[in-house]
Design an enzyme around this catalytic site. Structure first.
Site, PDB file in Angstrom:
ATOM      1  CB  CYS A   2      -0.861   0.171   1.157  1.00  0.00           C
ATOM      2  SG  CYS A   2      -1.692  -1.530   1.388  1.00  0.00           S
ATOM      3  NE  ARG A  27       4.958   0.825  -2.255  1.00  0.00           N
ATOM      4  CZ  ARG A  27       6.227   0.574  -1.804  1.00  0.00           C
ATOM      5  NH1 ARG A  27       7.123   1.061  -2.152  1.00  0.00           N
ATOM      6  NH2 ARG A  27       6.326  -0.163  -0.674  1.00  0.00           N
ATOM      7  CD1 TRP A  73      -2.508  -5.125  -4.559  1.00  0.00           C
ATOM      8  CD2 TRP A  73      -2.000  -6.207  -2.507  1.00  0.00           C
ATOM      9  NE1 TRP A  73      -2.602  -6.221  -4.788  1.00  0.00           N
ATOM     10  CE2 TRP A  73      -2.289  -7.141  -4.014  1.00  0.00           C
ATOM     11  CE3 TRP A  73      -1.730  -6.664  -1.387  1.00  0.00           C
ATOM     12  CZ2 TRP A  73      -2.068  -8.681  -3.561  1.00  0.00           C
ATOM     13  CZ3 TRP A  73      -1.704  -8.206  -1.178  1.00  0.00           C
ATOM     14  CH2 TRP A  73      -1.803  -9.168  -2.304  1.00  0.00           C
ATOM     15  CG  ASN A  99       1.955   1.026   3.611  1.00  0.00           C
ATOM     16  OD1 ASN A  99       0.656   1.259   3.496  1.00  0.00           O
ATOM     17  ND2 ASN A  99       3.005   1.551   3.088  1.00  0.00           N
ATOM     18  N   GLY A 100       1.145  -2.675   5.923  1.00  0.00           N
ATOM     19  CA  GLY A 100       1.917  -4.154   6.604  1.00  0.00           C
ATOM     20  C   GLY A 100       0.877  -4.806   7.243  1.00  0.00           C
ATOM     21  CD  GLU A 481       9.401 -12.593 -16.320  1.00  0.00           C
ATOM     22  OE1 GLU A 481       9.271 -13.208 -15.361  1.00  0.00           O
ATOM     23  OE2 GLU A 481       9.544 -11.244 -16.321  1.00  0.00           O
ATOM     24  CE  LYS A 485       6.136  -9.508 -16.760  1.00  0.00           C
ATOM     25  NZ  LYS A 485       7.430  -9.815 -15.940  1.00  0.00           N
ATOM     26  CD  GLU A 488       3.282  -9.568 -14.026  1.00  0.00           C
ATOM     27  OE1 GLU A 488       3.159  -9.480 -12.778  1.00  0.00           O
ATOM     28  OE2 GLU A 488       4.086  -9.615 -14.597  1.00  0.00           O
ATOM     29  CG  HIS A 504       6.179 -35.766 -19.508  1.00  0.00           C
ATOM     30  ND1 HIS A 504       6.152 -37.311 -19.684  1.00  0.00           N
ATOM     31  CD2 HIS A 504       7.351 -35.376 -19.845  1.00  0.00           C
ATOM     32  CE1 HIS A 504       7.527 -37.605 -19.934  1.00  0.00           C
ATOM     33  NE2 HIS A 504       8.078 -36.459 -20.278  1.00  0.00           N
ATOM     34  CE  LYS A 603       7.881  -2.672 -10.357  1.00  0.00           C
ATOM     35  NZ  LYS A 603       7.884  -3.545 -11.437  1.00  0.00           N
TER      36      LYS A 603
END
Ligand code: AGP
Length: 608
Positions: A2, A27, A73, A99-100, A481, A485, A488, A504, A603
């Site tokens: 946040c 963020r 967030w 935050n946290g 990756e 990308k 997300e 498999h 982020k």
């Protein structure tokens, strides 16, 4: 995850914190809120982005002379206006942003409910203003400190009090808080990005510190006993003020396009042609100490893990040191075996990822040497590690990691070279690898020149709802990756697989509606990947091949080809990744997605 912003002094603190909040929005952006100083305090909260909060304010609100604000967030409770910060005490005279995570919030809430406090949200954060109210004795600093000492977990906090105009109390325990100083104005934020337009003079609160801010400045105290602490004022580096899109539609595209320059920065001063080696003073190990390293363990999350997996190929290939790559989230819970000769690399763009922070602490507590490879030098991971190799990529604001991913690959390549030279890598081979590294910015530029063709392909496949990405060797992490990308930022289901693993199980999902992106290095298991592509084509899956060099190694009926320049196999991951970043970007953009701020993401992930 946040963002906290606050300001006291001047005639437009309301406008300042809204502007700061916008700079922090990368963020977390589920919901937002602000408390404007006055009697009574005025608090406005919304579900949605900061621009909606701004629209909810009147012209007078922006003129308030003290204010705190927050962009959230959601962790504890849905992203609703009720759960948005600031949260208020029962009498509405104390307002707090947080935050946290407060780990003991359930028992505190039960205790406070027992003494008559009524809670309006589902959040852990709301216990803080109620606790401060409980301890309030006329001194905002003392009452906040008493309340915060009751919390367990990690928190950055800012609080304002109706009865103490133009005073902000802020504190940091395991979550960053930075104070900005200016003539007649004092700021607080969870990230220096928020302060860059207003001041260069900052104080970073250390763990366990609390501060009283007034328009005249900041006084710092120990949270444990309110002992005054002499603040360390530092100057913000210039690049932290670079937070505009530079004419690009999105930060992500700007950051993708910056990669040639970022790679040059990551290489600058680190190539020693005379001795045929890389120079990484940030590693903090003498040649003798490096020679004693018998194992390397790379820990990280998300894209950083993928960079670590590609880096492991380099280190094992060039230095012959065994490397294991660990999800930081699992690391501390499985009691990992670390010998004194194990070098731990903590890979993190932000330097604030909670799981990676925990891995650093675990590794250090077991006596390992921990080197952070980090983009934010003032971050928790960089501070707590034994040594730091900076990525030098500049601020990355889009949630999707792009330029920091390729910079991580460059740093790991250099580390592999250095460790290799420290062992048996011949001077001639190393000299060639150094020359090839120098070429990387040009190679990436060549991929960027392909943007129009990649855009056309992304638009061709834009209706796909499922995709696979496959690769072998060090292109397997690039497949992971590429899929990350795509999912997300476009919300399309995408899976990265080792090309040989597809048969498999996952091959059962292939049909004409499921495109497969196949990474092909004709010089390295090219024929084998072609075999895997043939298996996909036989199931009618459309194939997009990302091929290094001009020719496919085999005559395959694949028409959708993204060509990337042929190069050393150790550098190909960085080159191929750029093509997949562009593909994901144009794909998401064509679907009308919020590219820089995808839903549900943030982020830096500062919770476990
Ligand atoms: C990357 O695109 C993601 N947003 C995410 O996976 C990220 O890489 C991960 O959260 C780790 O972040 P860090 O590198 O800042 O530690």
């Amino acid at each position: 995850m946040c963002g906290i912003a606050g300001c006291t002094g001047g005639l437009s603190a309301g406008a300042v914190v809204i502007a700061s909040l916008k700079r922090l929005e990368y963020r977390g952006y589920d919901s937002a809120g602000i408390t404007l100083g006055g009697s009574p305090l005025r608090t406005v909260k919304i579900s949605g982005k900061v621009c909606s909060l701004e629209r909810s304010l009147g012209p007078d609100d922006c003129l308030a002379t003290w204010a705190i604000a927050h962009t959230r967030w959601a962790t504890c409770g849905a992203p609703t206006a009720e759960n948005a910060h600031p949260h208020l005490s029962g009498d509405g005279r104390i307002s707090v942003v947080h935050n946290g995570i407060i780990e003991n919030f359930a028992e505190l809430r039960e205790e406070l409910t027992g003494s008559g406090h009524v809670f309006l949200s589902e959040t852990d954060s709301e216990v803080i203003p109620h606790l401060i109210e409980e301890y309030y004795d006329g001194d905002p600093l003392r009452s906040t400190a008493s309340a915060l000492r009751r919390l367990s977990g990690a928190f950055g906090v800012a609080a304002v009090f109706e009865r103490h105009p133009e005073t902000i109390i802020c504190a940091s325990v395991g979550s960053p808080v930075v104070i900005g100083l200016d003539d007649g104005r004092t700021f607080v934020a969870s990230d220096v990005q928020a302060l860059a337009p207003y001041t260069r003079r900052v104080i970073r609160l250390k763990d366990g510190e609390i501060a009283r801010l007034t328009p005249c400045g900041a006084e710092i105290f120990s949270l444990a006993d309110l002992r005054p602490i002499r603040p360390e004022i530092s100057d913000l580096p210039v690049e932290t003020s670079v937070a505009d899109k530079g004419g690009f539609e999105h930060f992500m595209l700007k950051e993708i396009m910056e990669q040639p320059e970022c790679c040059s920065n990551a290489l600058k001063g680190r190539l020693d042609f005379d001795r045929g080696t890389a120079v990484l003073p940030g590693l903090g190990l003498s040649p003798r100490e490096l020679a004693r390293v018998s194992r390397i363990l790379i820990a990280g999350c998300g894209s950083s893990i993928h960079a670590g997996l590609a880096g492991a190929y380099c280190i094992e290939g060039l230095a012959g040191i065994p490397v294991s790559v660990e999800q930081a989230s699992e690391f501390r819970y499985r009691n990992p075996v670390l010998e004194p000769e194990t070098l731990v690399i903590a890979l993190s763009q932000s330097g604030e990822t909670a799981d990676t922070v925990a891995a650093v602490r675990e590794a250090r507590s077991k006596g390992a040497w921990v080197t952070a490879v980090c983009n934010v030098e003032a971050s928790t991971i960089a501070r707590e590690a034994d040594s730091v190799i900076p990525l030098r990529a500049g601020p990355e604001l889009s949630v999707a990691a792009t330029k920091t991913f390729t910079s991580q690959l460059v740093v790991l390549y250099l580390l592999a070279l250095l460790a290799g030279r420290n062992r048996r890598l011949p001077f001639e081979t190393a000299s060639r690898l150094l020359r090839e590294a120098e070429e990387l910015p040009c190679l990436i530029r060549e991929v960027l020149d392909e943007a129009p063709a990649i855009k056309a392909l992304a638009e061709k496949y834009v209706r796909a709802e499922d995709m696979f990405y496959i690769g072998r060797g060090n292109l397997y992490p690039v497949a992971l990756e590429g899929a990350l990308k795509l999912k997300e930022i476009s919300y399309v289901h995408a899976e990265g697989y080792h090309a040989a693993e597809l048969k498999h199980g996952p091959i059962a999902l292939l049909d004409e509606l499921v495109p497969v992106v196949a990474l092909v290095n004709p010089e390295d298991e090219g024929e084998k990947v072609c075999g895997n592509i043939r298996e996909c084509l036989a199931r009618k899956a459309p194939v997009i091949a990302v091929v290094a060099g001009k020719d496919m190694p085999d005559a395959l009926p694949v028409r959708d080809i993204i060509r990337v320049p042929a190069c050393s196999r150790f550098l190909l991951p960085a080159v191929a990744a750029v093509a997949l970043q562009l593909f994901a970007y144009f794909f998401a953009r064509s679907r009308g997605c919020s590219v820089d701020q995808p839903r549900n993401l943030a982020k830096s992930v500062t919770v476990e």
